[in-house]
Design a protein around this motif. Structure first.
Motif, mmCIF file in Angstrom:
data_model
loop_
_atom_site.group_PDB
_atom_site.id
_atom_site.type_symbol
_atom_site.label_atom_id
_atom_site.label_comp_id
_atom_site.label_asym_id
_atom_site.label_seq_id
_atom_site.Cartn_x
_atom_site.Cartn_y
_atom_site.Cartn_z
ATOM 1 N N THR A 18 0.787 -1.235 0.000
ATOM 2 C CA THR A 18 0.000 0.000 0.000
ATOM 3 C C THR A 18 0.819 1.284 0.000
ATOM 4 O O THR A 18 0.263 2.359 -0.250
ATOM 5 N N GLU A 19 2.099 1.207 0.308
ATOM 6 C CA GLU A 19 2.817 2.454 0.585
ATOM 7 C C GLU A 19 3.035 3.332 -0.651
ATOM 8 O O GLU A 19 2.594 4.473 -0.683
ATOM 9 N N ARG A 20 3.712 2.781 -1.676
ATOM 10 C CA ARG A 20 4.091 3.622 -2.824
ATOM 11 C C ARG A 20 2.881 4.125 -3.617
ATOM 12 O O ARG A 20 2.787 5.304 -3.948
ATOM 13 N N ASP A 21 1.952 3.219 -3.917
ATOM 14 C CA ASP A 21 0.832 3.573 -4.801
ATOM 15 C C ASP A 21 -0.486 3.806 -4.071
ATOM 16 O O ASP A 21 -1.522 3.974 -4.708
ATOM 17 N N GLY A 22 -0.433 3.804 -2.754
ATOM 18 C CA GLY A 22 -1.630 4.073 -1.964
ATOM 19 C C GLY A 22 -1.397 5.262 -1.046
ATOM 20 O O GLY A 22 -1.788 6.392 -1.340
ATOM 21 N N HIS A 23 -0.698 5.022 0.063
ATOM 22 C CA HIS A 23 -0.476 6.102 1.033
ATOM 23 C C HIS A 23 0.250 7.300 0.404
ATOM 24 O O HIS A 23 -0.150 8.448 0.599
ATOM 25 N N ARG A 24 1.307 7.029 -0.357
ATOM 26 C CA ARG A 24 2.092 8.133 -0.938
ATOM 27 C C ARG A 24 1.213 9.010 -1.841
ATOM 28 O O ARG A 24 1.246 10.244 -1.743
ATOM 29 N N ILE A 25 0.423 8.361 -2.684
ATOM 30 C CA ILE A 25 -0.460 9.106 -3.591
ATOM 31 C C ILE A 25 -1.450 9.943 -2.782
ATOM 32 O O ILE A 25 -1.704 11.107 -3.100
ATOM 33 N N ALA A 26 -1.996 9.346 -1.728
ATOM 34 C CA ALA A 26 -2.992 10.048 -0.907
ATOM 35 C C ALA A 26 -2.374 11.250 -0.192
ATOM 36 O O ALA A 26 -3.002 12.318 -0.105
ATOM 37 N N PHE A 27 -1.144 11.104 0.309
ATOM 38 C CA PHE A 27 -0.461 12.253 0.920
ATOM 39 C C PHE A 27 -0.336 13.372 -0.116
ATOM 40 O O PHE A 27 -0.654 14.532 0.163
ATOM 41 N N ASN A 28 0.133 13.032 -1.312
ATOM 42 C CA ASN A 28 0.351 14.059 -2.345
ATOM 43 C C ASN A 28 -0.952 14.749 -2.741
ATOM 44 O O ASN A 28 -0.978 15.964 -2.964
ATOM 45 N N LEU A 29 -2.041 13.989 -2.814
ATOM 46 C CA LEU A 29 -3.340 14.590 -3.144
ATOM 47 C C LEU A 29 -3.778 15.555 -2.039
ATOM 48 O O LEU A 29 -4.321 16.640 -2.316
ATOM 49 N N ALA A 30 -3.533 15.170 -0.796
ATOM 50 C CA ALA A 30 -3.898 16.046 0.331
ATOM 51 C C ALA A 30 -3.068 17.322 0.318
ATOM 52 O O ALA A 30 -3.582 18.418 0.586
ATOM 53 N N PHE A 31 -1.791 17.197 -0.007
ATOM 54 C CA PHE A 31 -0.925 18.380 -0.063
ATOM 55 C C PHE A 31 -1.421 19.328 -1.155
ATOM 56 O O PHE A 31 -1.507 20.539 -0.954
ATOM 57 N N LYS A 32 -1.742 18.759 -2.297
ATOM 58 C CA LYS A 32 -2.196 19.566 -3.435
ATOM 59 C C LYS A 32 -3.499 20.279 -3.092
ATOM 60 O O LYS A 32 -3.650 21.479 -3.339
ATOM 61 N N GLU A 33 -4.413 19.548 -2.502
ATOM 62 C CA GLU A 33 -5.716 20.119 -2.142
ATOM 63 C C GLU A 33 -5.552 21.281 -1.163
ATOM 64 O O GLU A 33 -6.319 22.246 -1.187
ATOM 65 N N ALA A 34 -4.532 21.186 -0.296
ATOM 66 C CA ALA A 34 -4.286 22.238 0.702
ATOM 67 C C ALA A 34 -3.483 23.400 0.108
ATOM 68 O O ALA A 34 -3.127 24.343 0.831
ATOM 69 N N GLY A 35 -3.172 23.310 -1.184
ATOM 70 C CA GLY A 35 -2.426 24.393 -1.834
ATOM 71 C C GLY A 35 -0.934 24.364 -1.541
ATOM 72 O O GLY A 35 -0.236 25.358 -1.743
ATOM 73 N N LEU A 36 -0.442 23.227 -1.057
ATOM 74 C CA LEU A 36 0.992 23.084 -0.763
ATOM 75 C C LEU A 36 1.717 22.541 -1.999
ATOM 76 O O LEU A 36 1.147 21.744 -2.738
ATOM 77 N N ASP A 37 2.959 22.946 -2.188
ATOM 78 C CA ASP A 37 3.692 22.452 -3.363
ATOM 79 C C ASP A 37 4.560 21.229 -3.022
ATOM 80 O O ASP A 37 5.479 20.887 -3.736
ATOM 81 N N TRP A 38 4.266 20.561 -1.923
ATOM 82 C CA TRP A 38 5.047 19.395 -1.516
ATOM 83 C C TRP A 38 4.658 18.209 -2.404
ATOM 84 O O TRP A 38 3.479 17.903 -2.574
ATOM 85 N N VAL A 39 5.694 17.525 -2.914
ATOM 86 C CA VAL A 39 5.452 16.299 -3.676
ATOM 87 C C VAL A 39 6.404 15.228 -3.157
ATOM 88 O O VAL A 39 7.623 15.423 -3.191
ATOM 89 N N TRP A 40 5.853 14.127 -2.689
ATOM 90 C CA TRP A 40 6.692 13.031 -2.187
ATOM 91 C C TRP A 40 6.894 12.021 -3.316
ATOM 92 O O TRP A 40 5.968 11.280 -3.680
ATOM 93 N N SER A 41 8.111 12.004 -3.853
ATOM 94 C CA SER A 41 8.453 11.053 -4.920
ATOM 95 C C SER A 41 8.559 9.652 -4.316
ATOM 96 O O SER A 41 8.706 9.503 -3.091
ATOM 97 N N PRO A 42 8.526 8.597 -5.150
ATOM 98 C CA PRO A 42 8.703 7.237 -4.607
ATOM 99 C C PRO A 42 10.002 7.110 -3.814
ATOM 100 O O PRO A 42 10.033 6.442 -2.776
#
Ligand code: XBP
Ligand code: MG
Length: 257
Positions: A18-42
């Motif tokens: 679940t980590e790379r293609d589940g949790h990581r993607i969800a973190f990045n979507l939450a960051f984007k939605e909050a207007g943050l430019d954080w992107v967690w690469s694999p």
């Protein structure tokens, strides 16, 4: 010798990748939605996995990798809000069938149930995430298969602390000698080993190089009858895929005479 009574499963990395293609993607979507430019690469996410727990991981990221970020006054609330959004994205991904169970997981769970073995979960992830993963892979009824689902903030000290395993065993009135644990990572084996559990490791892309000192056996997967595991260390007692007989043999070797 003490009989084997229960199997206790980690979730992320063990039941499903679940980590790379589940949790990581969800973190990045939450960051984007909050207007943050954080992107967690694999790659970055692999480093961040050193810290368990999503809220703890966000704090670790800011402390170690994004020190220039100006924290808002209500920082605890800010992190909690981001993490709640991440959980919503994650459970939605699960509902879309984004992540299947790993090979052998469903087979072993069903075999254990049929044999009357008690099963439980010990994880650092948020309870809603466990519910979503189980519901959308095994069906809603599977939630009832697990006698205890120990998850998230139910214990303050997450893995590598042994607390979540202590919590689950206490709730089931079991000693470590009566159980076998299933883990996938360094933090997982540290937690289970400190709880004095016999532990079977199945590695994944993020954890293949981890130090698994204390594990009874280290495999690349549970495997299936037509898809054998590769053994990294430990005795597999002639088996080619992980079934209940093999779990019993490992438990017996650890405790029996
Ligand atoms: C894995 C974790 C979790 C997940 C993210 O735990 O460390 O933090 O990465 O989930 P385990 P949350 O392998 O013990 O299941 O964001 O809900 O914490
Ligand atoms: Mg894990």
């Amino acid at each position: 010798m003490t009989a084997l009574s229960a199997l206790i499963f980690d979730v992320d990395g063990t039941l499903a990748d679940t980590e790379r293609d589940g949790h990581r993607i969800a973190f990045n979507l939450a960051f984007k939605e909050a207007g943050l430019d954080w992107v967690w690469s694999p790659e970055l996410y692999g480093e961040l996995l050193i810290v368990t727990g999503g809220k703890e991981r966000i704090r670790h990221y800011l402390a170690q990798y994004n020190t220039g970020f100006e924290k808002p006054a209500n920082f605890d609330q800010f992190v909690a809000g981001l993490h709640a959004a991440k959980t919503t994205f994650y459970t939605k991904l699960m509902s879309e069938g984004a992540i299947p169970l790993r090979p052998g997981v469903e087979r072993l769970l069903r075999e254990a149930r049929e044999a009357g073995m008690r099963i439980a979960i010990a994880t650092t992830t948020t309870p809603e995430n466990v519910t979503a993963l189980l519901t959308y892979t095994l069906g809603e009824a599977s939630l009832g298969w697990f006698e205890v689902i120990g998850a998230g903030d139910v214990v303050p000290a997450k893995k590598p602390a042994p607390d979540i395993y202590h919590y689950v065993m206490e709730a089931m009135n079991l000693t470590p000698e009566q159980c076998v644990a299933f883990e996938d990572s360094f933090n997982g084996i540290r937690s289970a080993d400190q709880a004095r559990l016999t532990t079977i490791i199945t590695t994944n892309g993020y954890t293949a190089e981890d130090d698994f000192t204390g594990a009874a056996v280290v495999l690349d997967q549970m495997g299936e009858p037509d898809d054998a595991f590769t053994v990294q260390s430990g005795d597999v007692f002639g088996h080619r895929y992980l079934n209940l007989d093999m779990v019993r043999a490992i438990h017996k070797a650890a405790h029996g005479r």
